[in-house]
Write a protein that holds these residues in place. Structure first.
Motif, PDB file in Angstrom:
ATOM      1  N   ILE A 165       5.985  -4.343   4.441  1.00  0.00           N
ATOM      2  CA  ILE A 165       4.682  -4.107   5.084  1.00  0.00           C
ATOM      3  C   ILE A 165       3.730  -5.272   4.799  1.00  0.00           C
ATOM      4  O   ILE A 165       3.064  -5.794   5.710  1.00  0.00           O
ATOM      5  N   ARG A 166       3.698  -5.740   3.564  1.00  0.00           N
ATOM      6  CA  ARG A 166       2.817  -6.883   3.224  1.00  0.00           C
ATOM      7  C   ARG A 166       3.238  -8.140   3.981  1.00  0.00           C
ATOM      8  O   ARG A 166       2.392  -8.905   4.456  1.00  0.00           O
ATOM      9  N   GLN A 167       4.554  -8.351   4.090  1.00  0.00           N
ATOM     10  CA  GLN A 167       5.029  -9.538   4.808  1.00  0.00           C
ATOM     11  C   GLN A 167       4.668  -9.453   6.291  1.00  0.00           C
ATOM     12  O   GLN A 167       4.272 -10.441   6.900  1.00  0.00           O
ATOM     13  N   ARG A 168       4.753  -8.245   6.858  1.00  0.00           N
ATOM     14  CA  ARG A 168       4.371  -8.058   8.263  1.00  0.00           C
ATOM     15  C   ARG A 168       2.898  -8.375   8.454  1.00  0.00           C
ATOM     16  O   ARG A 168       2.497  -8.992   9.458  1.00  0.00           O
ATOM     17  N   MET A 169       2.065  -7.953   7.514  1.00  0.00           N
ATOM     18  CA  MET A 169       0.622  -8.238   7.605  1.00  0.00           C
ATOM     19  C   MET A 169       0.387  -9.749   7.637  1.00  0.00           C
ATOM     20  O   MET A 169      -0.397 -10.246   8.442  1.00  0.00           O
ATOM     21  N   ILE A 170       1.089 -10.462   6.787  1.00  0.00           N
ATOM     22  CA  ILE A 170       0.920 -11.920   6.714  1.00  0.00           C
ATOM     23  C   ILE A 170       1.423 -12.573   8.004  1.00  0.00           C
ATOM     24  O   ILE A 170       0.794 -13.480   8.543  1.00  0.00           O
ATOM     25  N   ASN A 171       2.548 -12.074   8.526  1.00  0.00           N
ATOM     26  CA  ASN A 171       3.145 -12.664   9.737  1.00  0.00           C
ATOM     27  C   ASN A 171       2.408 -12.307  11.020  1.00  0.00           C
ATOM     28  O   ASN A 171       2.730 -12.824  12.077  1.00  0.00           O
ATOM     29  N   GLY A 172       1.464 -11.364  10.924  1.00  0.00           N
ATOM     30  CA  GLY A 172       0.770 -10.912  12.135  1.00  0.00           C
ATOM     31  C   GLY A 172       1.622  -9.957  12.956  1.00  0.00           C
ATOM     32  O   GLY A 172       1.393  -9.776  14.156  1.00  0.00           O
ATOM     33  N   GLU A 173       2.605  -9.330  12.315  1.00  0.00           N
ATOM     34  CA  GLU A 173       3.450  -8.349  13.020  1.00  0.00           C
ATOM     35  C   GLU A 173       2.861  -6.954  12.831  1.00  0.00           C
ATOM     36  O   GLU A 173       2.146  -6.709  11.845  1.00  0.00           O
ATOM     37  N   PRO A 174       3.169  -6.005  13.736  1.00  0.00           N
ATOM     38  CA  PRO A 174       2.631  -4.652  13.576  1.00  0.00           C
ATOM     39  C   PRO A 174       3.101  -4.016  12.267  1.00  0.00           C
ATOM     40  O   PRO A 174       4.275  -4.130  11.907  1.00  0.00           O
ATOM     41  N   TRP A 175       2.193  -3.390  11.564  1.00  0.00           N
ATOM     42  CA  TRP A 175       2.511  -2.721  10.291  1.00  0.00           C
ATOM     43  C   TRP A 175       1.896  -1.321  10.263  1.00  0.00           C
ATOM     44  O   TRP A 175       2.284  -0.477   9.452  1.00  0.00           O
ATOM     45  N   PRO A 214       0.830  -1.200   0.000  1.00  0.00           N
ATOM     46  CA  PRO A 214       0.000   0.000   0.000  1.00  0.00           C
ATOM     47  C   PRO A 214       0.877   1.268   0.000  1.00  0.00           C
ATOM     48  O   PRO A 214       2.104   1.164   0.151  1.00  0.00           O
ATOM     49  N   PRO A 215       0.246   2.470  -0.111  1.00  0.00           N
ATOM     50  CA  PRO A 215       1.013   3.698   0.115  1.00  0.00           C
ATOM     51  C   PRO A 215       1.570   3.690   1.540  1.00  0.00           C
ATOM     52  O   PRO A 215       0.862   3.320   2.473  1.00  0.00           O
ATOM     53  N   HIS A 216       2.862   4.058   1.698  1.00  0.00           N
ATOM     54  CA  HIS A 216       3.455   4.075   3.043  1.00  0.00           C
ATOM     55  C   HIS A 216       4.103   5.434   3.324  1.00  0.00           C
ATOM     56  O   HIS A 216       4.076   6.333   2.468  1.00  0.00           O
ATOM     57  N   LEU A 217       4.706   5.560   4.495  1.00  0.00           N
ATOM     58  CA  LEU A 217       5.223   6.866   4.909  1.00  0.00           C
ATOM     59  C   LEU A 217       6.411   7.323   4.057  1.00  0.00           C
ATOM     60  O   LEU A 217       6.644   8.521   3.922  1.00  0.00           O
ATOM     61  N   GLY A 218       7.121   6.376   3.433  1.00  0.00           N
ATOM     62  CA  GLY A 218       8.190   6.752   2.503  1.00  0.00           C
ATOM     63  C   GLY A 218       7.621   7.467   1.285  1.00  0.00           C
ATOM     64  O   GLY A 218       8.178   8.473   0.823  1.00  0.00           O
ATOM     65  N   HIS A 219       6.513   6.956   0.762  1.00  0.00           N
ATOM     66  CA  HIS A 219       5.865   7.608  -0.391  1.00  0.00           C
ATOM     67  C   HIS A 219       5.380   9.015  -0.022  1.00  0.00           C
ATOM     68  O   HIS A 219       5.539   9.960  -0.798  1.00  0.00           O
ATOM     69  N   ILE A 220       4.766   9.136   1.156  1.00  0.00           N
ATOM     70  CA  ILE A 220       4.189  10.439   1.547  1.00  0.00           C
ATOM     71  C   ILE A 220       5.306  11.472   1.744  1.00  0.00           C
ATOM     72  O   ILE A 220       5.198  12.612   1.293  1.00  0.00           O
ATOM     73  N   GLU A 238      14.467   0.513   5.038  1.00  0.00           N
ATOM     74  CA  GLU A 238      14.476  -0.793   5.723  1.00  0.00           C
ATOM     75  C   GLU A 238      13.074  -1.153   6.221  1.00  0.00           C
ATOM     76  O   GLU A 238      12.750  -2.324   6.369  1.00  0.00           O
ATOM     77  N   VAL A 239      12.288  -0.144   6.545  1.00  0.00           N
ATOM     78  CA  VAL A 239      10.938  -0.431   7.052  1.00  0.00           C
ATOM     79  C   VAL A 239       9.833   0.142   6.164  1.00  0.00           C
ATOM     80  O   VAL A 239       8.761  -0.455   6.046  1.00  0.00           O
ATOM     81  N   TYR A 240      10.092   1.287   5.539  1.00  0.00           N
ATOM     82  CA  TYR A 240       9.079   1.864   4.651  1.00  0.00           C
ATOM     83  C   TYR A 240       9.237   1.235   3.273  1.00  0.00           C
ATOM     84  O   TYR A 240       9.845   1.792   2.362  1.00  0.00           O
ATOM     85  N   SER A 241       8.690   0.062   3.148  1.00  0.00           N
ATOM     86  CA  SER A 241       8.800  -0.730   1.920  1.00  0.00           C
ATOM     87  C   SER A 241       7.506  -1.537   1.794  1.00  0.00           C
ATOM     88  O   SER A 241       7.079  -2.193   2.750  1.00  0.00           O
ATOM     89  N   GLY A 242       6.892  -1.472   0.619  1.00  0.00           N
ATOM     90  CA  GLY A 242       5.632  -2.196   0.410  1.00  0.00           C
ATOM     91  C   GLY A 242       5.774  -3.669   0.732  1.00  0.00           C
ATOM     92  O   GLY A 242       4.934  -4.259   1.422  1.00  0.00           O
ATOM     93  N   LYS A 243       6.861  -4.281   0.236  1.00  0.00           N
ATOM     94  CA  LYS A 243       7.046  -5.716   0.424  1.00  0.00           C
ATOM     95  C   LYS A 243       7.151  -6.068   1.912  1.00  0.00           C
ATOM     96  O   LYS A 243       6.563  -7.039   2.380  1.00  0.00           O
ATOM     97  N   PHE A 254       0.144 -11.405  -3.872  1.00  0.00           N
ATOM     98  CA  PHE A 254       1.034 -10.937  -2.811  1.00  0.00           C
ATOM     99  C   PHE A 254       1.672  -9.592  -3.173  1.00  0.00           C
ATOM    100  O   PHE A 254       1.713  -8.668  -2.356  1.00  0.00           O
ATOM    101  N   ASP A 255       2.156  -9.485  -4.415  1.00  0.00           N
ATOM    102  CA  ASP A 255       2.813  -8.222  -4.809  1.00  0.00           C
ATOM    103  C   ASP A 255       1.821  -7.081  -4.958  1.00  0.00           C
ATOM    104  O   ASP A 255       2.187  -5.915  -4.780  1.00  0.00           O
ATOM    105  N   ASN A 256       0.590  -7.412  -5.319  1.00  0.00           N
ATOM    106  CA  ASN A 256      -0.428  -6.379  -5.601  1.00  0.00           C
ATOM    107  C   ASN A 256      -1.773  -6.749  -4.980  1.00  0.00           C
ATOM    108  O   ASN A 256      -2.710  -7.116  -5.690  1.00  0.00           O
ATOM    109  N   PRO A 257      -1.875  -6.658  -3.662  1.00  0.00           N
ATOM    110  CA  PRO A 257      -3.133  -7.097  -3.023  1.00  0.00           C
ATOM    111  C   PRO A 257      -4.313  -6.157  -3.261  1.00  0.00           C
ATOM    112  O   PRO A 257      -5.457  -6.608  -3.247  1.00  0.00           O
TER     113      PRO A 257
END
Ligand code: ATP
Ligand code: MG
Length: 180
Positions: A138-148, A17-23, A131-136, A49-52
């Motif tokens: 963020i998506r992986q964190r969502m799948i892992n149940g980690e905070p995103w 999704p759009p993230h803080l790096g984009h903004i 390292e953190v503001y990256s779409g990939k 996965f790449d384009n949810p």
């Protein structure tokens, strides 16, 4: 603003999704140019996965996030760009879909190369906490149940909750195949 390209910049991404790096980058772009065209790439793809998220969902996310930042939306064009899988003619195709622009902002090496070869001025804004503001990531964190949620604008969190985006991502990345 006239139909001339001067003072208008193009920023292309998939925003999944759009993230803080984009903004952060978009705010800096608007310090340099009067208007920004946001090209939403791979617009025809969703539910992978790449384009949810659909292009329409990404438009809503970007619009809400930029409004929350107090950005004047009359200076922003949000334009979906479906893939054509022909890199050689892709820049020409993009110019068919978006208003004229005088500068392209991108950190994507392929996008940069294609616009430079086509004779456009390209700027590469600094990456912000990549390292953190990256779409990939963020998506992986969502799948892992980690905070995103802290990595994307609040408006984006709200929309992803509304469309059950995390559940969607988890479901579509499951497999029905046996492990061997
Ligand atoms: P993905 O991992 O899905 O490719 P992404 O974070 O690279 O997502 P894109 O939509 O592919 O996001 O990128 C759009 C543009 O934003 C690209 O030019 C990309 O290099 C840039 N960008 C990505 N992350 C950042 C960041 N943290 N700071 C500044 N620009 C970024
Ligand atoms: Mg990317």
């Amino acid at each position: 603003m006239s139909i001339k390209s001067e003072g208008r910049g193009l920023y292309i991404g998939r925003f999944q999704p759009p993230h803080l790096g984009h903004i952060y980058t978009l705010k800096n772009i608007l310090k340099e140019v009067n208007e920004v065209i946001i090209g939403i790439g791979s617009a025809q793809i969703s539910h992978t996965f790449d384009n949810p998220f659909t292009a329409g969902e990404r438009i809503l996310m970007l619009k809400a996030a930029l409004e929350d930042e107090g950005i004047d939306m009359s200076k922003v064009y949000l334009i979906p760009i479906p893939d054509i899988e022909m890199n050689y003619v892709w820049v020409r195709y993009v110019t068919l879909l978006v208003p004229p622009f005088s500068v392209v902002y991108t950190n994507n090496p392929l996008v940069k190369r294609l616009f430079i070869e086509a004779g456009f001025k390209v700027k590469t804004p600094p990456l912000f906490n990549r390292e953190v503001y990256s779409g990939k990531i963020i998506r992986q964190r969502m799948i892992n149940g980690e905070p995103w949620e802290h990595l994307v604008p609040k408006a984006v969190v709200k929309i992803i909750y509304e469309i059950n985006g995390v559940e969607r991502l988890r479901e579509i990345t499951k497999s029905d195949e046996v492990r061997c």
